[in-house]
Enzyme design. Sequence first.
Site, PDB file in Angstrom:
ATOM      1  N   SER A 232      -9.319  12.539 -22.935  1.00 31.14           N
ATOM      2  CA  SER A 232      -8.490  12.502 -24.302  1.00 31.14           C
ATOM      3  C   SER A 232      -8.496  11.232 -25.008  1.00 31.14           C
ATOM      4  CB  SER A 232      -6.921  12.779 -24.105  1.00 31.14           C
ATOM      5  OG  SER A 232      -6.294  11.790 -23.537  1.00 31.14           O
ATOM      6  N   ASP A 233      -8.483  11.206 -26.172  1.00 28.59           N
ATOM      7  CA  ASP A 233      -8.409   9.880 -26.956  1.00 28.59           C
ATOM      8  C   ASP A 233      -6.633   9.563 -26.663  1.00 28.59           C
ATOM      9  OD1 ASP A 233      -9.374   9.005 -30.209  1.00 28.59           O
ATOM     10  OD2 ASP A 233      -8.171   7.789 -28.465  1.00 28.59           O
ATOM     11  N   TRP A 234      -6.430   8.401 -26.843  1.00 23.45           N
ATOM     12  CA  TRP A 234      -5.222   7.977 -26.409  1.00 23.45           C
ATOM     13  C   TRP A 234      -3.754   8.576 -27.196  1.00 23.45           C
ATOM     14  CZ3 TRP A 234      -9.053   6.579 -23.663  1.00 23.45           C
ATOM     15  CH2 TRP A 234      -8.916   5.776 -22.885  1.00 23.45           C
ATOM     16  N   GLY A 235      -3.448   9.526 -26.340  1.00 26.56           N
ATOM     17  CA  GLY A 235      -2.326  10.277 -27.227  1.00 26.56           C
ATOM     18  C   GLY A 235      -2.816  11.455 -27.746  1.00 26.56           C
TER      19      GLY A 235
END
Length: 715
Positions: A232-235
């Site tokens: 995932s992208d961060w968050g």
Amino acid sequence: MEKQALETLLKELTLDEKIGMIHGNTLFETKGVERLHIPPLKTSDGPMGCRQEYQSTKWFPIGFSFDYTSYLPSNTALAATWNTELAYETGKVLGKEARGRGKDMILAPGINIHRSPLCGRNFEYMGEDPHLASELVVPLIQGIEENDVSSCVKHYALNNQETRRIDVEVEASERALREIYLPAFKAAVTKAKAKAVMGAYNKYKGRYCCQSPYLLDEILRKEWGFEGIVISDWGAVHDTKEAAETSIDIEMSVTDNFDEYFMAEPLKQAVLNGEVPESAIDEKVRHILYVMNELHMLDGERNRGMYNDIADREKLLKVADESVVLLKNEQNQLPLARKDGMHILVIGDNAERAHSNGGGSAEIKALYEITPLLGITMQAGGNIRVTYEQGYNARTKGRIWDPDNHTEESWQATSLEEGADTPQSKAAQFDEELAQRAVEAAKEADVVIFVGGLNHDYDTEGKDNESMKLPYAQDELINRLLEVREDMVIVMMTGSPVDMSAWVDKAATLLHMSYAGMEGGTALARVLFGDVNPSGKLPETFPRILEESPAHVLGNFPGDDFVNYGEDIFVGYRYFDTYNVKPLFAFGHGKSYTTFAMKDMRVIADEGASHTVKVTVENVGHMAGAEIVQLYVSDEECSVKRPKKELKAFTKVFLQPGESKEVTLTLTEESFGYYDENRACFVAESGVYVLGVGDASDNIMLTEKITLQNEITYK
Ligand code: GLC
């Protein structure tokens, strides 16, 4: 390790151990399983080099003295080279640096299409055309992964703006998705065999990209056969069950409550209470073990890599050299002749500003960065007086890493919070004193060079620009300078097109470059002095004004809860050509100090719809140089509306003065089709197609027609 052995290893893992492998255990790593000799997976940004070391749980750099690294040209700079060999070389350097820094995955390249000139992260991406991006991303990834490092192609998908990036819902047609926004990702996965893909923050078809059955399971896994890691992208993960049910393998975020991540303790509980089958966790860990095995993380025979290798700087310089685009040279002012005792005046904040340590997660703690001023001074040599005037006062000073300021928390700690995406204003801050000094100095110098444009206060992750207007009231300064020096050489250093309408018609000599890495200043100087003949071509259209840009005419940008890609497939030159809007500078435009002729175009029909196109290119000037031959396909009889032409092949050829070479361009069946939403496949209708060859999208020099006897369909 054989597949069966991996399955055995998977079976030996406990649920706790498996859960530990599928979410962040530090800001950039997942947990390993020591008893089974499974190491943690170590990731690092980014597209322009291996980012400095951050603390495990807080967004503070550690401040090591040994994590200065090579600062690579941006992907937009690389795209301006149109050089697939340099893409491969760049990838090799990036992978080697990451391995040398002990990383297993470099969070690069970014390949989202430039939909609007306002997107803050355009500099990290490869321009507006899916074919150009596809042709460059494949060798780039191959170069990275040769070093036993996983690439991580991002941000999948439709992440074409920073405003509301964490939750905006993109409304785009299936045809635009397939023809414009997915091709480079498909090439990365199916041709380069990329080992990881980063899910984007935004939503599509009502689901977050990192929890999207359509994007992840249907397209990525089933259609493209992807076996690697989806991180995932961060968050960017928002729901435990949805994440369990879709093919996201690793959740990363910006907070240090790692065990509370959606794919951490909550997912473990969902398995224990029977809501989620453990097999869903196994599938995620299987992808991780598959990639670890491919990277030799499990058998110990690991490439050591190396960072800051002197030999690599020559390669990075070559990329920077070929990324400089000569837009205008009307008085043949360039190349500059070095004359004993001459006085060169360099004006502009971008002439002496370092950009490496900015831009967001693409920031690099650069080993060094040659600014334009330093480059010009170094390349001019002695007896040439190079003086400098700042001319305009930029908001913050770009700086090469200051060892004493690693106490500053990164912007990233709060990057997901409300308002984090509020754009910088371009409020004019004309500085009369600085301007006057520059104007007075300009009257005296033999040569005046202005280096302006944007910087990472504006070309940055997490924010889009409000307009294309140049910041710091540069327009007024440029006009004042042109009044006294109409021969001024202007260099625009930007990650996106900017509005030059206030002065461009008065500027006889104009160049563009993106952030071109640690040797960017050297490269600019070599081009200005003619030690290098410029060969860059624009990887995106430069509109005259924002209001003529398709996303802002037919679509909306940046939208609010929703953003509508109303321009559909008519992105970039596809719009300007088809709607007869003249841009300031066209996609594929870029001049040389020499002149090239193209002749003897021949088309050979091969198997099926494949065709080979041959063209003879001649250097009819007096200087060695390189030309980028571009082949566009037009389907004038199609039953649906298509762009007037589409880039389907290109090649870069280097020629000595007087030298000719026959170049070969290849068209496959996939060069002719459009995406038919009803039939859910690409269709190349039977009929006549025009093949146009030229040196820019607005300068087709030779054409030939071919006929497809039968309709072709393909996925
Ligand atoms: C950021 C970026 C992504 C980057 C990641 C780690 O939010 O969107 O490109 O790799 O987080 O820094």
